[in-house]
Design a protein around this motif. Structure first.
Motif, mmCIF file in Angstrom:
data_model
loop_
_atom_site.group_PDB
_atom_site.id
_atom_site.type_symbol
_atom_site.label_atom_id
_atom_site.label_comp_id
_atom_site.label_asym_id
_atom_site.label_seq_id
_atom_site.Cartn_x
_atom_site.Cartn_y
_atom_site.Cartn_z
ATOM 1 N N ALA A 168 -45.442 38.477 -43.757
ATOM 2 C CA ALA A 168 -46.633 38.035 -43.000
ATOM 3 C C ALA A 168 -47.886 38.844 -43.346
ATOM 4 O O ALA A 168 -48.978 38.522 -42.876
ATOM 5 C CB ALA A 168 -46.355 38.124 -41.504
ATOM 6 N N GLU A 169 -47.722 39.901 -44.197
ATOM 7 C CA GLU A 169 -48.903 40.696 -44.552
ATOM 8 C C GLU A 169 -49.961 39.806 -45.197
ATOM 9 O O GLU A 169 -49.657 38.948 -46.024
ATOM 10 C CB GLU A 169 -48.514 41.828 -45.525
ATOM 11 N N ARG A 170 -51.205 40.028 -44.807
ATOM 12 C CA ARG A 170 -52.375 39.278 -45.323
ATOM 13 C C ARG A 170 -52.258 37.770 -45.093
ATOM 14 O O ARG A 170 -52.750 36.967 -45.882
ATOM 15 C CB ARG A 170 -52.630 39.587 -46.807
ATOM 16 N N THR A 171 -51.560 37.402 -44.031
ATOM 17 C CA THR A 171 -51.547 35.999 -43.607
ATOM 18 C C THR A 171 -51.970 35.975 -42.140
ATOM 19 O O THR A 171 -52.043 37.012 -41.494
ATOM 20 C CB THR A 171 -50.144 35.351 -43.711
ATOM 21 N N THR A 172 -52.243 34.790 -41.624
ATOM 22 C CA THR A 172 -52.581 34.649 -40.200
ATOM 23 C C THR A 172 -51.551 33.736 -39.553
ATOM 24 O O THR A 172 -51.752 32.523 -39.472
ATOM 25 C CB THR A 172 -54.006 34.041 -40.058
ATOM 26 N N PRO A 173 -50.448 34.321 -39.101
ATOM 27 C CA PRO A 173 -49.413 33.475 -38.494
ATOM 28 C C PRO A 173 -49.854 32.975 -37.119
ATOM 29 O O PRO A 173 -50.825 33.483 -36.554
ATOM 30 C CB PRO A 173 -48.231 34.438 -38.339
ATOM 31 N N SER A 174 -49.134 32.015 -36.597
ATOM 32 C CA SER A 174 -49.404 31.585 -35.218
ATOM 33 C C SER A 174 -48.923 32.702 -34.287
ATOM 34 O O SER A 174 -48.104 33.536 -34.683
ATOM 35 C CB SER A 174 -48.632 30.299 -34.909
ATOM 36 N N ILE A 175 -49.422 32.691 -33.070
ATOM 37 C CA ILE A 175 -49.001 33.722 -32.111
ATOM 38 C C ILE A 175 -47.500 33.607 -31.816
ATOM 39 O O ILE A 175 -46.820 34.619 -31.631
ATOM 40 C CB ILE A 175 -49.874 33.671 -30.821
ATOM 41 N N GLU A 176 -46.979 32.384 -31.879
ATOM 42 C CA GLU A 176 -45.529 32.198 -31.645
ATOM 43 C C GLU A 176 -44.723 32.862 -32.769
ATOM 44 O O GLU A 176 -43.696 33.495 -32.527
ATOM 45 C CB GLU A 176 -45.152 30.709 -31.576
ATOM 46 N N THR A 177 -45.206 32.698 -34.006
ATOM 47 C CA THR A 177 -44.508 33.330 -35.134
ATOM 48 C C THR A 177 -44.559 34.845 -35.003
ATOM 49 O O THR A 177 -43.558 35.544 -35.198
ATOM 50 C CB THR A 177 -45.139 32.890 -36.480
ATOM 51 N N LEU A 178 -45.746 35.357 -34.655
ATOM 52 C CA LEU A 178 -45.880 36.811 -34.518
ATOM 53 C C LEU A 178 -44.990 37.336 -33.393
ATOM 54 O O LEU A 178 -44.336 38.384 -33.528
ATOM 55 C CB LEU A 178 -47.348 37.186 -34.259
ATOM 56 N N GLU A 179 -44.949 36.595 -32.306
ATOM 57 C CA GLU A 179 -44.074 37.005 -31.198
ATOM 58 C C GLU A 179 -42.619 37.076 -31.684
ATOM 59 O O GLU A 179 -41.893 38.021 -31.366
ATOM 60 C CB GLU A 179 -44.203 36.016 -30.037
ATOM 61 N N GLY A 180 -42.234 36.105 -32.486
ATOM 62 C CA GLY A 180 -40.864 36.086 -33.022
ATOM 63 C C GLY A 180 -40.590 37.300 -33.914
ATOM 64 O O GLY A 180 -39.511 37.889 -33.869
ATOM 65 N N ILE A 181 -41.569 37.677 -34.717
ATOM 66 C CA ILE A 181 -41.411 38.863 -35.582
ATOM 67 C C ILE A 181 -41.211 40.106 -34.723
ATOM 68 O O ILE A 181 -40.308 40.920 -34.959
ATOM 69 C CB ILE A 181 -42.661 39.045 -36.499
ATOM 70 N N HIS A 182 -42.049 40.249 -33.709
ATOM 71 C CA HIS A 182 -41.979 41.446 -32.855
ATOM 72 C C HIS A 182 -40.681 41.489 -32.040
ATOM 73 O O HIS A 182 -40.118 42.552 -31.812
ATOM 74 C CB HIS A 182 -43.206 41.515 -31.944
ATOM 75 N N ILE A 183 -40.251 40.314 -31.613
ATOM 76 C CA ILE A 183 -38.972 40.269 -30.881
ATOM 77 C C ILE A 183 -37.854 40.738 -31.805
ATOM 78 O O ILE A 183 -37.040 41.590 -31.447
ATOM 79 C CB ILE A 183 -38.697 38.849 -30.336
ATOM 80 N N ASN A 184 -37.844 40.205 -33.023
ATOM 81 C CA ASN A 184 -36.765 40.573 -33.943
ATOM 82 C C ASN A 184 -36.842 42.034 -34.374
ATOM 83 O O ASN A 184 -35.846 42.749 -34.334
ATOM 84 C CB ASN A 184 -36.771 39.661 -35.175
ATOM 85 N N LYS A 185 -38.019 42.475 -34.805
ATOM 86 C CA LYS A 185 -38.049 43.811 -35.410
ATOM 87 C C LYS A 185 -37.935 44.924 -34.383
ATOM 88 O O LYS A 185 -37.442 46.009 -34.693
ATOM 89 C CB LYS A 185 -39.265 44.004 -36.329
ATOM 90 N N THR A 186 -38.343 44.673 -33.151
ATOM 91 C CA THR A 186 -38.354 45.758 -32.160
ATOM 92 C C THR A 186 -37.645 45.419 -30.847
ATOM 93 O O THR A 186 -36.818 46.192 -30.352
ATOM 94 C CB THR A 186 -39.815 46.162 -31.857
#
Ligand code: IPE
Ligand code: IPE
Ligand code: MG
Ligand code: MG
Ligand code: MG
Length: 299
Positions: A168-186
Motif C-alpha cells: 500500500a506504500e505510495r497508494t491511497t487505499p480506501s479507509i476500509e482497506t486501511l482498516e483491514g491492514i491495521h487489523i491484520n498487522k496489529t
C-alpha cells in the motif's frame, strides 16, 4: 470505574513488565543450546525497553477471569512478547520499513548485521512456540494457545497485514482497506493476547468472546495512535525515528483522513472497547483504563 491517570497506568504496566521480563530471562537462560552470538542478538532486542503491552494484556485477561495470574499465563505472555519482538526486528529490516532505531537503541540489523537480525527474528518466533509446548502443563491448553498465536501471527494475520502494508506504500487505499491492514498487522496480536490470557484463566465462551472483541478494538486503536504519534511525537519520546511514515509514503490514518478524524476514531474505539466489558465488574477496571490510556499515550 475509578479514574487512573496515565502515570498510574505506566506503573501498572511496569509491574506486569517485570513479571514478563523475569519469565523471559528464565526461559532464555535454561535454553543452553542456542548459539551464543544468536542469543546475544535475540536478547539485545528482547530486553530493550519495550512497553510490554501485549504481554501485560495476557496477564490482565487471565486475572480478570480467574482473579489471579497463573504460570501458564506467564509463559503465554513471554511467548507473545517474543513473537512481537521478532515482528519488530523484521519490520525494521532494509527490505521492509528500513528503520535505524527501535526501543531507544539501534535496530538489530544496525547493531549486528542483516543476516543476524533475520535469524534473531526467526529464533524468537520459533522459540516462542517451543516455550509454549514445553512449559504449559496441559496438552489441550498447549494446542489452544499455539493455535491462537499461529493464527494471529501467521499469513492470515500479522503477515497478511505486513505484506498489505508494504504493497500500500505510495497508494491511497480506501479507509476500509486501511482498516483491514491495521487489523491484520496489529489488532489481531492484541486479540490473541486477550484470548491467550482468557484461556489460561479458564474463561467460558462468553468471556472469551468479549475479551477477544476488546483486544481487537484496542489493537486497532493502538495502531491508529501509532500512526498519529509518528506525526506528532519526537523520536526521543518514541524510541524510534518519528516522521518516517510520510517519507516512506505509508498508508496511515492521518495521511488518509487527517489528524483530527484519526484521533476521533481512536477515541471511539477505546470507548467501544470499554463497552465490550459489560460482562465484568470492577475486576476489569485495569482493562477499561488501559483502553483509554492507549489512545492517549505519548510514546
Ligand atoms: C510497535 O509496537 C509496533 C506496532 C504495532 C505499532 P509497540 O509500540 O508495542 O512497541 P514496543 O513493544 O513498546 O517496543
Ligand atoms: C508494525 O507497524 C506492525 C508490526 C507488525 C511490527 P509499523 O511499521 O507502523 O510499526 P513501527 O512504527 O515501525 O513501530
Ligand atoms: Mg511496518
Ligand atoms: Mg515500521
Ligand atoms: Mg508505525
Amino acid at each position: 470505574m475509578t479514574e487512573t491517570k496515565n502515570s498510574d497506568m505506566g506503573a501498572l504496566l511496569r509491574d506486569k513488565a517485570q513479571l514478563v521480563d523475569s519469565m523471559l530471562k528464565t526461559l532464555l537462560t535454561e535454553q543452553t543450546k542456542i548459539d551464543p552470538s544468536l542469543k546475544q542478538a535475540m536478547s539485545y532486542s528482547l530486553f530493550a525497553p519495550g512497553k510490554r503491552i501485549r504481554s501485560a494484556l495476557v496477564l490482565w485477561c487471565c486475572e480478570v477471569v480467574s482473579s489471579s495470574i497463573n504460570r501458564n499465563a506467564e509463559i503465554a505472555a513471554a511467548a507473545i512478547e517474543m513473537v512481537h519482538t521478532y515482528s519488530l526486528i523484521h519490520d525494521d529490516l532494509p527490505a521492509m520499513d528500513d528503520d535505524d532505531f527501535r526501543r531507544g537503541q539501534p535496530t538489530c540489523h544496525k547493531a549486528f548485521d542483516e543476516a543476524t537480525a533475520i535469524l534473531a527474528g526467526d529464533g524468537l518466533l520459533t522459540f516462542a512456540f517451543k516455550a509454549l509446548s514445553t512449559h504449559v502443563a496441559e496438552p489441550n491448553l498447549v494446542i489452544r494457545l499455539i493455535g491462537q498465536l499461529a493464527e494471529a501471527a501467521g499469513p492470515a494475520g500479522m503477515i497478511a497485514g505486513q505484506i498489505a502494508d508494504l504493497n500500500a506504500e505510495r497508494t491511497t487505499p480506501s479507509i476500509e482497506t486501511l482498516e483491514g491492514i491495521h487489523i491484520n498487522k496489529t489488532a489481531k496480536m492484541f486479540q490473541c493476547a486477550s484470548a491467550m490470557g482468557a484461556i489460561c484463566g479458564g474463561a467460558n465462551d462468553r468471556q472469551l468472546m468479549c475479551l477477544r472483541e476488546y483486544g481487537l478494538k484496542i489493537g486497532l486503536g493502538y495502531q491508529i495512535a501509532d500512526d498519529i504519534l509518528d506525526v506528532s511525537a519526537s523520536s526521543e519520546q518514541l524510541g524510534k525515528t518519528a516522521g518516517k511514515d510520510s517519507k516512506a509514503g505509508k498508508a496511515t490514518y492521518p495521511a488518509l483522513i487527517g489528524m483530527g478524524k484519526s484521533k476521533q476514531i481512536a477515541e471511539k474505539l477505546a470507548h467501544e472497547a470499554v463497552a465490550t466489558l459489560g460482562l465484568f465488574g470492577e475486576e476489569a477496571d485495569p482493562l477499561r483504563q488501559l483502553a483509554i490510556a492507549l489512545v492517549k499515550r505519548t510514546k
